[in-house]
Design a protein around this motif. Structure first.
Motif, PDB file in Angstrom:
ATOM      1  N   SER A   4      11.156   2.887   7.364  1.00 56.88           N
ATOM      2  CA  SER A   4      10.730   1.487   7.427  1.00 56.88           C
ATOM      3  C   SER A   4      10.865   0.954   8.867  1.00 56.88           C
ATOM      4  CB  SER A   4      11.602   0.688   6.448  1.00 56.88           C
ATOM      5  OG  SER A   4      11.452  -0.662   6.629  1.00 56.88           O
ATOM      6  N   ASP A   5      11.974   1.305   9.526  1.00 62.30           N
ATOM      7  CA  ASP A   5      12.157   0.889  10.926  1.00 62.30           C
ATOM      8  C   ASP A   5      11.102   1.522  11.832  1.00 62.30           C
ATOM      9  OD1 ASP A   5      14.362  -0.517  10.174  1.00 62.30           O
ATOM     10  OD2 ASP A   5      15.825   0.996  10.808  1.00 62.30           O
ATOM     11  N   TYR A  57      -0.611   6.699   8.473  1.00 63.18           N
ATOM     12  CA  TYR A  57       0.733   6.807   9.055  1.00 63.18           C
ATOM     13  C   TYR A  57       1.202   8.264   9.076  1.00 63.18           C
ATOM     14  CZ  TYR A  57       5.648   6.370   9.991  1.00 63.18           C
ATOM     15  OH  TYR A  57       6.882   6.542  10.552  1.00 63.18           O
ATOM     16  N   ILE A  99       8.087   2.561  11.024  1.00 64.28           N
ATOM     17  CA  ILE A  99       6.772   1.940  10.783  1.00 64.28           C
ATOM     18  C   ILE A  99       6.688   0.609  11.539  1.00 64.28           C
ATOM     19  CG2 ILE A  99       5.311   0.857   9.012  1.00 64.28           C
ATOM     20  CD1 ILE A  99       6.075   3.118   7.133  1.00 64.28           C
ATOM     21  N   ASP A 100       7.781  -0.166  11.476  1.00 64.85           N
ATOM     22  CA  ASP A 100       7.800  -1.454  12.197  1.00 64.85           C
ATOM     23  C   ASP A 100       7.567  -1.252  13.690  1.00 64.85           C
ATOM     24  OD1 ASP A 100       8.242  -2.889   9.952  1.00 64.85           O
ATOM     25  OD2 ASP A 100      10.401  -3.162  10.249  1.00 64.85           O
ATOM     26  N   LYS A 101       8.104  -0.149  14.214  1.00 65.57           N
ATOM     27  CA  LYS A 101       7.969   0.097  15.664  1.00 65.57           C
ATOM     28  C   LYS A 101       6.695   0.878  15.997  1.00 65.57           C
ATOM     29  CE  LYS A 101      12.932   0.770  16.142  1.00 65.57           C
ATOM     30  NZ  LYS A 101      13.814   1.926  16.120  1.00 65.57           N
ATOM     31  N   MET A 119       4.833  -0.017   2.437  1.00 66.52           N
ATOM     32  CA  MET A 119       5.730  -0.776   3.319  1.00 66.52           C
ATOM     33  C   MET A 119       4.943  -1.804   4.131  1.00 66.52           C
ATOM     34  SD  MET A 119       8.612   1.898   4.611  1.00 66.52           S
ATOM     35  CE  MET A 119       9.659   2.797   3.477  1.00 66.52           C
ATOM     36  N   GLY A 120       3.618  -1.621   4.212  1.00 71.57           N
ATOM     37  CA  GLY A 120       2.806  -2.587   4.960  1.00 71.57           C
ATOM     38  C   GLY A 120       2.137  -3.619   4.070  1.00 71.57           C
TER      39      GLY A 120
END
Ligand SMILES: [Fe+2]
Ligand SMILES: [Fe+2]
Length: 374
Positions: A160-161, A275, A163-165, A244-245
């Motif tokens: 999750s982290d 992804y 993907i955020d980055k 997650m998006g």
């Protein structure tokens, strides 16, 4: 003759309903909090501290929101009393003044929320505390179960982290994290793992872990070994990573999705694929599971509307496990279906959509798992 029943409690009731208590003397605030939470949690609301403690000591919640204006003013230690009566239930203090004014008292509770706060902050805080409690219980499990749960949840949070980055995941890290799960499943030790996510409040993790567990068990049952089992477990954990998006409101909408929301929800498949393609050395099978788990043999699935032989065997297995998982998952808008009813529905109504020979094997596997051993 009636068919044998799949009444395995570990498979049936994997998630208890999360009870959140709200103790706030202000009727308007209390009602606002109740309406913000009621589609996600079971909520018990109280306007007085004494009444709340009397009731909650008999039925402890998973989290309690305690407004400081409801706390008894004269002497005593109301937070200490709450802790003692509710035996370690996390406490969130809500207050209508700056948290900085609390001084060291801010550390008496597990979290503090300064009014007014956002609904998303409230839900995130509750969710984090619920998960902390559930994950703390894993420490009491035997090492193979503890590691299976600990390592997969850490991987999931780490992704999750990433993907955020906008950074790719490292496949070897994920597959290594799935190692203890594959070992446990290969020894048929999977029920404790499924039990371990009861009450966990990250639905995407719970669903993905259940799919990873049942998919690798399925692979083990049909004779797959080693790398192939790792691939199934990893593919299960990553199959819905594109969710997650997807906005929280669409992902957890209590009602039926409208056409636009349905398109957004379905976009999790291309999101997952895009992804996963960033990741170096990703086995093709993992990508196939993510890309094809919503395809159906009769061509009515998505996103590509593949038909018959166009559907890869791995995707056929993943589709069965994913449908079974979704039917038997507890969601904010539905109770879990029993494994027996889910399998009956799949056999009776989805014969054109899913691979019936594989479904028969999957059903036999669950029957076997539900049979008590001496
Ligand atoms: Fe999906
Ligand atoms: Fe799924």
């Amino acid at each position: 003759m009636s068919s044998p029943k799949v009444t395995n409690p570990e498979l049936a009731d994997h998630s208890r309903k999360i009870l959140v208590a709200v103790v706030d003397a202000h009727q308007g605030h209390r009602q606002q909090v109740v309406s913000a939470l009621m589609s996600f949690y079971q909520v018990a609301a109280f306007d007085s501290f004494d009444h709340a403690m009397e009731k909650l000591a008999k039925t402890p919640p998973c989290v309690v929101l305690l407004d400081e204006q409801v706390l008894p003013r004269m002497g005593g230690d109301p937070i200490g009393i709450t802790r003692k009566l509710l035996k370690g239930v996390p406490i969130i203090r809500t207050l209508a003044r700056p948290i900085s004014q609390l001084g060291s008292a801010a550390y008496d509770t597990d979290a503090c929320l300064e009014k007014p706060y956002r609904r998303s902050t409230l839900i995130k805080t509750i969710s984090g505390l619920v998960n902390k409690t559930v994950e703390a219980e894993w420490e009491n499990l035997a090492p193979q179960y503890k590691e299976s749960l600990r390592r997969t949840v850490d991987s999931f949070n780490n992704i999750s982290d990433l993907i955020d980055k906008g950074q790719p995941l490292v496949y070897t890290e994920i597959t290594e994290a799935c190692g203890p799960l594959v070992d446990a499943v290969s020894n048929h030790d999977f029920k404790v793992i499924l039990n371990g996510v009861k009450g966990h409040d990250n639905y995407s993790y719970v669903h993905s872990l259940r799919v990873a567990t049942l998919l690798s068990l399925f692979g083990h049952t049909i004779g797959l070994k080693g790398e192939d089992l790792n691939l199934l477990a990893t593919g299960g954990l990553l199959h819905d990573i594109g969710k997650m998006g997807i906005p929280h409101e669409v992902l957890n909408k209590p009602g039926r999705l409208d056409d636009v929301e349905l398109q957004v929800m379905r976009s999790h498949v291309p999101r997952s694929v895009d992804y996963l393609k960033l990741c170096e050395h990703l086995p093709k099978g993992v990508l196939t599971i993510a890309a094809q788990h919503h395809e159906k043999l009769d061509g009515t699935g998505y996103p590509a509307g593949l038909q018959g032989s166009q559907l890869n065997e791995l995707a056929r297995m993943a589709s069965i496990v994913d449908i079974f998982g979704a039917l038997t998952d507890r969601r904010v808008y539905k109770e879990p279906m029993s494994p027996e009813d889910a399998l009956t529905m799949m056999v009776e109504r989805m014969g054109n959509e899913i691979d019936t020979s594989l479904l028969a094997l999957f059903r036999a596997m669950l029957l076997d798992a539900a049979t008590p051993t001496a």
